[in-house]
Write an enzyme that holds these catalytic residues in place. Structure first.
Site, PDB file in Angstrom:
ATOM      1  N   ARG A 104       0.728  -1.229   0.052  1.00 53.74           N
ATOM      2  CA  ARG A 104      -0.563  -0.257  -0.278  1.00 53.74           C
ATOM      3  C   ARG A 104       1.074   1.127  -0.260  1.00 53.74           C
ATOM      4  O   ARG A 104       0.643   2.262  -0.619  1.00 53.74           O
ATOM      5  CB  ARG A 104      -0.902   0.266   1.668  1.00 53.74           C
ATOM      6  CG  ARG A 104      -2.006   1.219   1.936  1.00 53.74           C
ATOM      7  CD  ARG A 104      -2.308   1.819   0.082  1.00 53.74           C
ATOM      8  NE  ARG A 104      -2.975   0.565  -0.098  1.00 53.74           N
ATOM      9  CZ  ARG A 104      -3.826   0.906  -2.062  1.00 53.74           C
ATOM     10  NH1 ARG A 104      -2.905   2.371  -2.276  1.00 53.74           N
ATOM     11  NH2 ARG A 104      -3.803  -0.412  -2.672  1.00 53.74           N
ATOM     12  N   LYS A 139       2.387  25.103  -3.794  1.00 55.09           N
ATOM     13  CA  LYS A 139       0.767  24.725  -2.804  1.00 55.09           C
ATOM     14  C   LYS A 139       0.917  22.854  -2.920  1.00 55.09           C
ATOM     15  O   LYS A 139       0.730  22.280  -4.235  1.00 55.09           O
ATOM     16  CB  LYS A 139      -0.920  25.261  -3.604  1.00 55.09           C
ATOM     17  CG  LYS A 139      -0.798  26.071  -3.554  1.00 55.09           C
ATOM     18  CD  LYS A 139      -1.258  26.734  -4.782  1.00 55.09           C
ATOM     19  CE  LYS A 139      -1.512  28.122  -4.078  1.00 55.09           C
ATOM     20  NZ  LYS A 139      -2.481  29.527  -5.466  1.00 55.09           N
ATOM     21  N   LYS A 171       4.838  39.439  -2.475  1.00 53.62           N
ATOM     22  CA  LYS A 171       3.454  39.024  -3.108  1.00 53.62           C
ATOM     23  C   LYS A 171       2.338  40.195  -2.938  1.00 53.62           C
ATOM     24  O   LYS A 171       2.929  41.058  -2.156  1.00 53.62           O
ATOM     25  CB  LYS A 171       2.864  37.557  -2.964  1.00 53.62           C
ATOM     26  CG  LYS A 171       3.822  36.817  -2.569  1.00 53.62           C
ATOM     27  CD  LYS A 171       3.011  35.057  -2.660  1.00 53.62           C
ATOM     28  CE  LYS A 171       1.606  34.895  -3.695  1.00 53.62           C
ATOM     29  NZ  LYS A 171       1.502  33.896  -4.722  1.00 53.62           N
ATOM     30  N   GLU A 201       5.438  40.125  -7.175  1.00 49.52           N
ATOM     31  CA  GLU A 201       4.322  39.633  -8.342  1.00 49.52           C
ATOM     32  C   GLU A 201       3.195  40.693  -8.028  1.00 49.52           C
ATOM     33  O   GLU A 201       2.891  41.705  -7.210  1.00 49.52           O
ATOM     34  CB  GLU A 201       2.782  39.120  -6.805  1.00 49.52           C
ATOM     35  CG  GLU A 201       1.641  38.622  -7.380  1.00 49.52           C
ATOM     36  CD  GLU A 201       0.752  38.135  -6.629  1.00 49.52           C
ATOM     37  OE1 GLU A 201       1.357  37.148  -6.265  1.00 49.52           O
ATOM     38  OE2 GLU A 201      -0.325  38.818  -5.648  1.00 49.52           O
ATOM     39  N   ASP A 223       0.002  38.100 -12.627  1.00 46.75           N
ATOM     40  CA  ASP A 223      -0.775  37.540 -11.561  1.00 46.75           C
ATOM     41  C   ASP A 223      -2.522  37.769 -12.296  1.00 46.75           C
ATOM     42  O   ASP A 223      -2.470  39.176 -11.538  1.00 46.75           O
ATOM     43  CB  ASP A 223      -1.277  37.978  -9.657  1.00 46.75           C
ATOM     44  CG  ASP A 223      -1.301  36.802  -9.253  1.00 46.75           C
ATOM     45  OD1 ASP A 223      -1.704  36.134  -9.695  1.00 46.75           O
ATOM     46  OD2 ASP A 223      -2.808  37.733  -8.485  1.00 46.75           O
TER      47      ASP A 223
END
Length: 283
Positions: A104, A139, A171, A201, A223
């Site tokens: 597994r 992510k 960002k 960004e 973005d």
């Protein structure tokens, strides 16, 4: 498979050990101990039940070897190989109990990572004829970033930052808290090491123009811009900075974004939304 997409077993073993310990619980594989007589030998085959690009073969082999170093493992496909439905990817020969106890964990890693490699390959195919490279983001599944990013490489993509300490990525929230584009770039120039690359960004062309006028950035992340605006951004920049397009990068949009002339297209979906590739272990 490219050598840069292969990691030393030493780096991967702790992840696999953790997964095996989770699966074995406090008392090991009680089903196998109950029903498989000692000394039973078998040859198992890890088979593809759908087509794709394989990743996780190295990790699957580690899982089997950690359970039983005496198992004989023959890799018939390597990480990064294209596979067809019905292909045998690996053969494992030895104690049936050992194979069953590792099954597994080996399949969980191989299926998950092959799904990422397959999704990445689909994105990369859409960039043919253009310079744009497909890259992942942070992510990723907590604790599994290194192997998920490795799977992106197996699919023909490139890696973005591995951690917050790899590069400076300014960002929108950084810009808001620091007082604007110019202020945040001036602060960066005052404090950043000469060894660290800087990306900022922007989501508007006037912000891009301010970045170009202020200086201090190596890369601009464009973005959530539509395709027309991306094309304008490429023209305004004129090759002075590396441009990365991000946000809403679906498979059916990648080709038109690549055609704008951006250098990179990043997508969190490569890792957070990849569907597990269907693989199975057959005796």
């Amino acid at each position: 498979m490219s050598s840069y997409a292969t990691l030393p077993d030493l780096i991967l073993e702790p992840l696999v050990k953790h997964a095996l310990m989770e699966d074995l619980g406090t008392y090991g594989d009680i089903t196998t101990r109950a029903v498989i007589p000692a000394g039973v030998k078998y040859k198992a085959r890890l088979n593809a039940r759908e087509e794709g690009v394989v990743s996780g073969m190295q990790i699957a082999a580690i899982a089997f070897r950690l359970i039983d170093p005496a198992l004989r493992i023959t890799a018939l496909k390597q990480d990064g190989d294209a596979i067809a439905k019905g292909d045998t990817l690996m053969e494992i020969d030895g104690a049936a109990a050992s194979i069953l106890s590792a099954e597994r964990v080996a399949l969980n890693f191989a299926g998950r990572l092959s799904g990422i490699a397959t999704k990445t390959h689909g994105f990369v195919q859409q960039t043919k004829g253009h310079k744009a490279r497909i890259t992942c983001t942070r992510k990723t599944t907590p604790g599994l970033r290194i192997v998920e990013k490795q799977a992106v490489l197996h699919g023909g993509g490139f890696n973005h930052r591995f951690s917050l300490s790899d590069a400076i990525l300014i960002k929108d929230n950084h810009i808001a808290a620091a007082g604007g584009v110019r202020a945040v770039l001036e602060a960066t120039k005052a404090h950043a090491s000469h060894m660290v690359r800087v990306e900022i960004e922007v989501d508007r062309l006037d912000q891009l123009q301010e970045v170009l006028e202020t200086g201090g950035a190596d890369v601009v992340l464009l973005d959530n811009m539509d395709t027309t605006t991306l094309r304008q951004a490429v023209a305004i920049t004129g090759g002075r900075l590396v441009l990365e397009a991000s946000g809403n990068m679906t498979l059916d949009r990648v080709a038109e974004v690549a055609a704008t002339g951006v250098d990179y297209i990043s997508s969190g979906a490569l890792t957070h939304s990849a569907q597990t590739l269907d693989l199975g272990l057959d005796f």
